[in-house]
Design a protein around this motif. Structure first.
Motif, PDB file in Angstrom:
ATOM      1  N   LYS A  29       0.425  12.642  28.450  1.00  0.00           N
ATOM      2  CA  LYS A  29      -0.087  13.784  29.204  1.00  0.00           C
ATOM      3  C   LYS A  29       0.376  13.713  30.661  1.00  0.00           C
ATOM      4  O   LYS A  29       0.770  14.719  31.243  1.00  0.00           O
ATOM      5  N   VAL A  30       0.319  12.519  31.238  1.00  0.00           N
ATOM      6  CA  VAL A  30       0.747  12.354  32.628  1.00  0.00           C
ATOM      7  C   VAL A  30       2.240  12.646  32.754  1.00  0.00           C
ATOM      8  O   VAL A  30       2.668  13.354  33.668  1.00  0.00           O
ATOM      9  N   MET A  31       3.018  12.128  31.824  1.00  0.00           N
ATOM     10  CA  MET A  31       4.464  12.366  31.866  1.00  0.00           C
ATOM     11  C   MET A  31       4.779  13.851  31.699  1.00  0.00           C
ATOM     12  O   MET A  31       5.683  14.374  32.347  1.00  0.00           O
ATOM     13  N   ASP A  32       4.022  14.540  30.847  1.00  0.00           N
ATOM     14  CA  ASP A  32       4.236  15.978  30.668  1.00  0.00           C
ATOM     15  C   ASP A  32       3.931  16.723  31.961  1.00  0.00           C
ATOM     16  O   ASP A  32       4.663  17.631  32.346  1.00  0.00           O
ATOM     17  N   LYS A  33       2.862  16.326  32.648  1.00  0.00           N
ATOM     18  CA  LYS A  33       2.514  16.970  33.924  1.00  0.00           C
ATOM     19  C   LYS A  33       3.601  16.719  34.967  1.00  0.00           C
ATOM     20  O   LYS A  33       3.977  17.629  35.707  1.00  0.00           O
ATOM     21  N   VAL A  34       4.095  15.494  35.021  1.00  0.00           N
ATOM     22  CA  VAL A  34       5.159  15.170  35.979  1.00  0.00           C
ATOM     23  C   VAL A  34       6.423  15.952  35.646  1.00  0.00           C
ATOM     24  O   VAL A  34       7.049  16.554  36.525  1.00  0.00           O
ATOM     25  N   ASN A  35       6.798  15.958  34.388  1.00  0.00           N
ATOM     26  CA  ASN A  35       7.990  16.704  33.975  1.00  0.00           C
ATOM     27  C   ASN A  35       7.820  18.195  34.215  1.00  0.00           C
ATOM     28  O   ASN A  35       8.782  18.889  34.565  1.00  0.00           O
ATOM     29  N   ASP A  36       6.597  18.702  34.051  1.00  0.00           N
ATOM     30  CA  ASP A  36       6.330  20.110  34.326  1.00  0.00           C
ATOM     31  C   ASP A  36       6.535  20.399  35.811  1.00  0.00           C
ATOM     32  O   ASP A  36       7.174  21.383  36.180  1.00  0.00           O
ATOM     33  N   ALA A  37       6.001  19.532  36.652  1.00  0.00           N
ATOM     34  CA  ALA A  37       6.139  19.732  38.096  1.00  0.00           C
ATOM     35  C   ALA A  37       7.600  19.670  38.535  1.00  0.00           C
ATOM     36  O   ALA A  37       8.017  20.379  39.450  1.00  0.00           O
ATOM     37  N   LEU A  38       8.376  18.837  37.868  1.00  0.00           N
ATOM     38  CA  LEU A  38       9.794  18.689  38.227  1.00  0.00           C
ATOM     39  C   LEU A  38      10.714  19.588  37.409  1.00  0.00           C
ATOM     40  O   LEU A  38      11.934  19.494  37.523  1.00  0.00           O
ATOM     41  N   ASP A  39      10.118  20.457  36.574  1.00  0.00           N
ATOM     42  CA  ASP A  39      10.895  21.354  35.705  1.00  0.00           C
ATOM     43  C   ASP A  39      11.876  20.589  34.819  1.00  0.00           C
ATOM     44  O   ASP A  39      13.026  20.981  34.645  1.00  0.00           O
ATOM     45  N   ARG A  40      11.404  19.501  34.229  1.00  0.00           N
ATOM     46  CA  ARG A  40      12.261  18.689  33.359  1.00  0.00           C
ATOM     47  C   ARG A  40      11.806  18.677  31.910  1.00  0.00           C
ATOM     48  O   ARG A  40      12.306  17.900  31.109  1.00  0.00           O
ATOM     49  N   ARG A  41      10.851  19.514  31.539  1.00  0.00           N
ATOM     50  CA  ARG A  41      10.382  19.519  30.153  1.00  0.00           C
ATOM     51  C   ARG A  41      11.404  20.215  29.265  1.00  0.00           C
ATOM     52  O   ARG A  41      12.127  21.098  29.722  1.00  0.00           O
ATOM     53  N   PRO A  42      11.445  19.835  27.979  1.00  0.00           N
ATOM     54  CA  PRO A  42      12.320  20.570  27.056  1.00  0.00           C
ATOM     55  C   PRO A  42      11.858  22.027  26.987  1.00  0.00           C
ATOM     56  O   PRO A  42      10.662  22.305  27.018  1.00  0.00           O
TER      57      PRO A  42
END
Length: 84
Positions: A29-42
């Protein structure tokens, strides 16, 4: 007596295995939030679009609910005035 110890070991192992799963979920969940903030999610653009639509629908729903409450109060007031 041995059965009692086996039972206690089984409980301890099940507790440890359950504890081992929670940090993984939290970490994901934390990694998803970080990736969301950095626009790095698939599929980031699609996910952002869904989030925007969800937010717009929620806002529209809240606004519609407020308007319906206003209309209900107005109908109640008009009905009370008509009865008098």
């Amino acid at each position: 007596m041995k059965l009692r110890y086996l039972f206690m070991i089984a409980i301890a192992l099940s507790t440890l295995s359950a504890c081992g799963q929670k940090p993984t979920e939290t970490t994901e969940k934390v990694m998803d939030k970080v990736n969301d903030a950095l626009d790095r999610r698939p599929n980031e653009k699609a996910r952002d679009a869904v989030e925007d639509i969800t937010s717009a629908v929620k806002d529209a729903s809240e606004e519609a609910q407020g308007k319906m409450e206003e209309i209900a109060k107005e109908i109640k007031n008009q009905t009370e005035d008509a009865v008098k």
